[in-house]
Design a protein around this motif. Structure first.
Motif, short mmCIF file in Angstrom:
data_model
loop_
_atom_site.label_atom_id
_atom_site.label_comp_id
_atom_site.label_asym_id
_atom_site.label_seq_id
_atom_site.Cartn_x
_atom_site.Cartn_y
_atom_site.Cartn_z
N TYR A 80 -11.17 2.30 -7.90
CA TYR A 80 -10.67 3.15 -8.98
C TYR A 80 -9.84 2.32 -9.93
O TYR A 80 -9.39 1.21 -9.63
CB TYR A 80 -9.84 4.32 -8.44
N VAL A 81 -9.64 2.87 -11.11
CA VAL A 81 -8.78 2.27 -12.13
C VAL A 81 -7.77 3.31 -12.58
O VAL A 81 -8.11 4.48 -12.78
CB VAL A 81 -9.61 1.72 -13.31
N GLU A 82 -6.52 2.89 -12.69
CA GLU A 82 -5.43 3.81 -13.04
C GLU A 82 -4.96 3.55 -14.46
O GLU A 82 -4.59 2.41 -14.80
CB GLU A 82 -4.27 3.63 -12.06
N PHE A 83 -4.96 4.58 -15.28
CA PHE A 83 -4.43 4.48 -16.63
C PHE A 83 -2.97 4.89 -16.62
O PHE A 83 -2.62 5.99 -16.18
CB PHE A 83 -5.21 5.35 -17.61
N LEU A 84 -2.11 4.01 -17.13
CA LEU A 84 -0.67 4.24 -17.10
C LEU A 84 -0.23 5.06 -18.32
O LEU A 84 0.44 4.56 -19.23
CB LEU A 84 0.07 2.91 -17.04
N ALA A 85 -0.59 6.32 -18.31
CA ALA A 85 -0.25 7.20 -19.43
C ALA A 85 1.26 7.42 -19.55
O ALA A 85 1.74 7.83 -20.61
CB ALA A 85 -0.96 8.55 -19.27
N GLU A 86 2.01 7.15 -18.47
CA GLU A 86 3.46 7.27 -18.54
C GLU A 86 4.04 6.25 -19.52
O GLU A 86 5.11 6.47 -20.10
CB GLU A 86 4.08 7.06 -17.16
N TYR A 87 3.34 5.13 -19.70
CA TYR A 87 3.87 4.03 -20.49
C TYR A 87 3.13 3.81 -21.81
O TYR A 87 3.74 3.41 -22.80
CB TYR A 87 3.81 2.72 -19.70
N ALA A 88 1.83 4.00 -21.80
CA ALA A 88 1.00 3.54 -22.92
C ALA A 88 0.69 4.66 -23.91
O ALA A 88 0.65 5.84 -23.54
CB ALA A 88 -0.31 2.96 -22.37
N PRO A 89 0.42 4.31 -25.18
CA PRO A 89 0.01 5.32 -26.16
C PRO A 89 -1.45 5.71 -25.95
O PRO A 89 -2.27 4.88 -25.55
CB PRO A 89 0.20 4.60 -27.50
N PHE A 90 -1.76 6.97 -26.25
CA PHE A 90 -3.13 7.44 -26.10
C PHE A 90 -3.27 8.76 -26.84
O PHE A 90 -2.29 9.39 -27.22
CB PHE A 90 -3.49 7.64 -24.62
N ASP A 91 -4.52 9.18 -27.04
CA ASP A 91 -4.79 10.53 -27.50
C ASP A 91 -5.85 11.14 -26.60
O ASP A 91 -6.37 10.48 -25.69
CB ASP A 91 -5.19 10.56 -28.98
N LEU A 92 -6.17 12.40 -26.82
CA LEU A 92 -7.10 13.09 -25.92
C LEU A 92 -8.51 12.52 -26.02
O LEU A 92 -9.25 12.49 -25.03
CB LEU A 92 -7.10 14.59 -26.21
N PHE A 93 -8.91 12.06 -27.20
CA PHE A 93 -10.22 11.43 -27.34
C PHE A 93 -10.30 10.17 -26.48
O PHE A 93 -11.32 9.89 -25.85
CB PHE A 93 -10.48 11.07 -28.81
N ALA A 94 -9.20 9.42 -26.44
CA ALA A 94 -9.18 8.18 -25.67
C ALA A 94 -9.33 8.46 -24.18
O ALA A 94 -9.99 7.70 -23.46
CB ALA A 94 -7.90 7.41 -25.95
N LEU A 95 -8.73 9.53 -23.69
CA LEU A 95 -8.86 9.87 -22.27
C LEU A 95 -10.32 10.14 -21.91
O LEU A 95 -10.82 9.70 -20.87
CB LEU A 95 -7.99 11.08 -21.92
#
Length: 261
Positions: free
Chosen positions: A40-55
């Protein structure tokens, strides 16, 4: 709805290996997937910028390979972030800043279906992981049940109430957080302080006794043996920004000496 590899490994009592990314760029996920080595790969959404399209796009890249995706979310607004993450295709959620058994119960409830038997908050929604369909089927409810619920133990209050947290039904994995813990006991930055290491060992030992799997975040395979000897079977190896920084620092320093000699 895709098979949840991380859930299958947990159910089978098998070890797992993941890594963490700040980068939301799908090509980074694809490069990782092409190794064929990670579960698996974990995305660190607690730290990094993102939007819903990116998820959505992050999870599309994960699904090209035999991997699951995990998203790490901060304390607020964790219900929104966790459920939108699952809707995008993430099959595990790591909740930061759990301080009490009630926090842990709330995290579990966020990721359980809104059925009489589950008593969760996850309703029917037409999001990416249900296409094509609206959700709400028995298969939908089971897919939501299969989401891996992970919590950070990183506060003194969480360690003080560890037995109560471990008794919460529906928790799957725990992750120790030395940086936050050291700050919470008045020793910021002292991640390797004997008091911090002793608390980590206590959390691991009690987790295993309770039948909840602890995960170890390590930066090099040489660090794995210590945790294996404690009974840990789930590892997360490295984080992209640190890998890049260390490579740039080491090789940049070498090149500076070459060009300035």
């Amino acid at each position: 709805m895709k098979p949840n590899k991380l859930r299958k490994l947990l159910q089978a009592g098998q070890p797992s290996l993941g890594t963490r990314l700040h980068s939301i760029w799908p090509a980074t996920v694809e490069a990782l997937g092409h190794t064929g080595l990670f579960d698996y790969v974990e995305f660190l959404a607690e730290y990094a910028p993102f939007d819903l399209f990116a998820l959505d796009n992050f999870c599309r890249a994960v699904e090209l390979f035999d991997m699951s995706a995990v998203i790490k979310v901060e304390a607020e607004p964790r219900t929104y972030l966790a459920q939108r993450g699952v809707g995008a295709g993430f099959q595990g959620v790591l909740f930061a800043d759990v301080r009490s058994a009630q926090d842990a119960r709330d995290c579990v409830r966020i990721l359980k279906p809104d059925t009489p038997q589950d008593g969760g908050l996850f309703s029917v929604s037409m999001r990416r992981f249900t296409y094509m369909g609206y959700g709400g089927t028995p298969e939908y409810a089971q897919a939501v049940r299969d989401i891996v619920v992970m919590v950070m133990i990183e506060k003194q209050s969480a360690v003080d109430h560890l037995d109560e947290i471990l008794a919460v039904e529906g928790l799957d994995m725990l992750q120790w957080g030395p940086a936050d813990y050291s700050m919470s006991i008045g020793k910021p930055g002292e991640r390797d302080h004997p008091q911090v290491r002793a608390a980590e060992r206590l959390v691991i030992e009690k987790s295993l006794q309770a039948g909840i799997q602890p995960r170890a975040e390590i930066t090099h395979p040489d660090q794995a043996r210590y945790y294996q000897d404690l009974g840990v079977r789930h590892f997360n190896l490295g984080v992209d920004l640190s890998i890049l920084y260390n490579w740039w620092r080491e090789n940049g320093s070498t090149m500076r000496k070459i060009i300035e000699s």
